[in-house]
Design an enzyme around this catalytic site. Structure first.
Site, PDB file in Angstrom:
ATOM      1  CG  HIS A   1       7.091   3.136  -8.541  1.00 22.19           C
ATOM      2  ND1 HIS A   1       7.866   3.666  -8.620  1.00 22.19           N
ATOM      3  CD2 HIS A   1       5.912   4.052  -8.317  1.00 22.19           C
ATOM      4  CE1 HIS A   1       7.936   5.022  -8.488  1.00 22.19           C
ATOM      5  NE2 HIS A   1       6.677   5.275  -8.501  1.00 22.19           N
TER       6      HIS A   1
ATOM      7  NE  ARG B   1      -3.707  -2.465   2.190  1.00 23.70           N
ATOM      8  CZ  ARG B   1      -4.653  -2.816   1.096  1.00 23.70           C
ATOM      9  NH1 ARG B   1      -4.877  -1.981   0.044  1.00 23.70           N
ATOM     10  NH2 ARG B   1      -5.350  -3.791   1.180  1.00 23.70           N
TER      11      ARG B   1
ATOM     12  CG  HIS C   1       1.555   4.750  -8.819  1.00 25.71           C
ATOM     13  ND1 HIS C   1       1.334   5.676  -7.434  1.00 25.71           N
ATOM     14  CD2 HIS C   1       2.644   5.468  -9.344  1.00 25.71           C
ATOM     15  CE1 HIS C   1       2.466   6.251  -7.292  1.00 25.71           C
ATOM     16  NE2 HIS C   1       3.134   6.151  -8.440  1.00 25.71           N
TER      17      HIS C   1
ATOM     18  CG  ASN D   1       3.925   9.043 -11.905  1.00 28.76           C
ATOM     19  OD1 ASN D   1       3.236   9.576 -12.941  1.00 28.76           O
ATOM     20  ND2 ASN D   1       3.660   9.050 -10.922  1.00 28.76           N
TER      21      ASN D   1
HETATM   22  P1  DGP Z   1       6.240   8.419  -7.714  1.00 27.26           P
HETATM   23  O1  DGP Z   1       5.508   9.614  -7.197  1.00 27.26           O
HETATM   24  O2  DGP Z   1       5.305   7.970  -8.923  1.00 27.26           O
HETATM   25  O3  DGP Z   1       7.587   8.028  -7.753  1.00 27.26           O
HETATM   26  O4  DGP Z   1       5.537   7.462  -6.582  1.00 27.26           O
HETATM   27  C1  DGP Z   1       6.323   7.138  -5.439  1.00 27.26           C
HETATM   28  C2  DGP Z   1       5.062   6.867  -4.278  1.00 27.26           C
HETATM   29  O5  DGP Z   1       5.728   6.054  -3.374  1.00 27.26           O
HETATM   30  C3  DGP Z   1       4.261   7.869  -3.779  1.00 27.26           C
HETATM   31  O6  DGP Z   1       2.816   7.638  -4.159  1.00 27.26           O
HETATM   32  C4  DGP Z   1       4.502   7.529  -2.340  1.00 27.26           C
HETATM   33  C5  DGP Z   1       5.185   6.272  -2.191  1.00 27.26           C
HETATM   34  N1  DGP Z   1       6.027   6.254  -1.123  1.00 27.26           N
HETATM   35  C6  DGP Z   1       7.275   6.942  -0.863  1.00 27.26           C
HETATM   36  N2  DGP Z   1       7.778   6.451   0.262  1.00 27.26           N
HETATM   37  C7  DGP Z   1       7.053   5.442   0.655  1.00 27.26           C
HETATM   38  C8  DGP Z   1       7.244   4.552   1.683  1.00 27.26           C
HETATM   39  O7  DGP Z   1       8.317   4.546   2.540  1.00 27.26           O
HETATM   40  N3  DGP Z   1       6.401   3.652   1.949  1.00 27.26           N
HETATM   41  C9  DGP Z   1       5.340   3.477   0.970  1.00 27.26           C
HETATM   42  N4  DGP Z   1       4.511   2.126   1.505  1.00 27.26           N
HETATM   43  N5  DGP Z   1       5.155   4.261   0.121  1.00 27.26           N
HETATM   44  C10 DGP Z   1       6.013   5.284  -0.161  1.00 27.26           C
END
Ligand code: DGP
Length: 114
Positions: A100, A29, A102, A87
């Site tokens: 990644h 998540r 989403h 992205n």
């Molecule tokens: P992007 O902006 O496309 O690079 O998405 C990165 C996503 O990663 C963003 O929606 C927030 C998520 N994210 C960042 N740090 C962490 C973390 O430590 N744990 C989790 N579960 N998600 C994270």
């Protein structure tokens, strides 16, 4: 990659709410959810951006898509609908440089996404 946040999540060094995993990917998540369901699918292999995909590693994208399909079913959003986003680089909103996917669902999605 030792300084990659998502590699640390893969290694269990940073905790996450893991919802799916197989030999190719894990899904967990998002810490900052933008929809009732917001899950990230990441490959075990460190690939920084979509620009780093090659003939050699391209199959991982199919694995990520199949994992997203499984997560959508698990989350009960496969019929109501979900959005898949990758992205690429800062201008598109990429903040973590380990590819990644989403998975966003559980609400009506607008277009254009902004
Ligand atoms: P992007 O902006 O496309 O690079 O998405 C990165 C996503 O990663 C963003 O929606 C927030 C998520 N994210 C960042 N740090 C962490 C973390 O430590 N744990 C989790 N579960 N998600 C994270």
């Amino acid at each position: 990659m030792s300084d990659c946040l998502f590699c640390k999540i893969l290694d269990g060094e940073i905790p996450c709410d893991r919802v799916y995993e197989n030999e190719h990917v894990i899904a967990f998540r998002d810490v900052n959810p933008q929809a009732p369901t917001h899950v990230l699918v990441i490959p075990h292999q460190h690939i920084s951006t979509v620009n780093d995909l090659t003939e050699e590693n391209k199959n991982i994208v199919g694995e990520m898509m199949l994992a997203a399909q499984a997560v959508a079913k698990q989350e009960g959003i496969e019929e109501t609908g979900y959005r898949l986003i990758m992205n690429c680089n800062e201008g598109a909103g990429q903040t973590v440089f380990h590819i990644h996917l989403h998975i966003l669902g559980g609400r009506i999605m607008r277009w254009p996404p902004g």
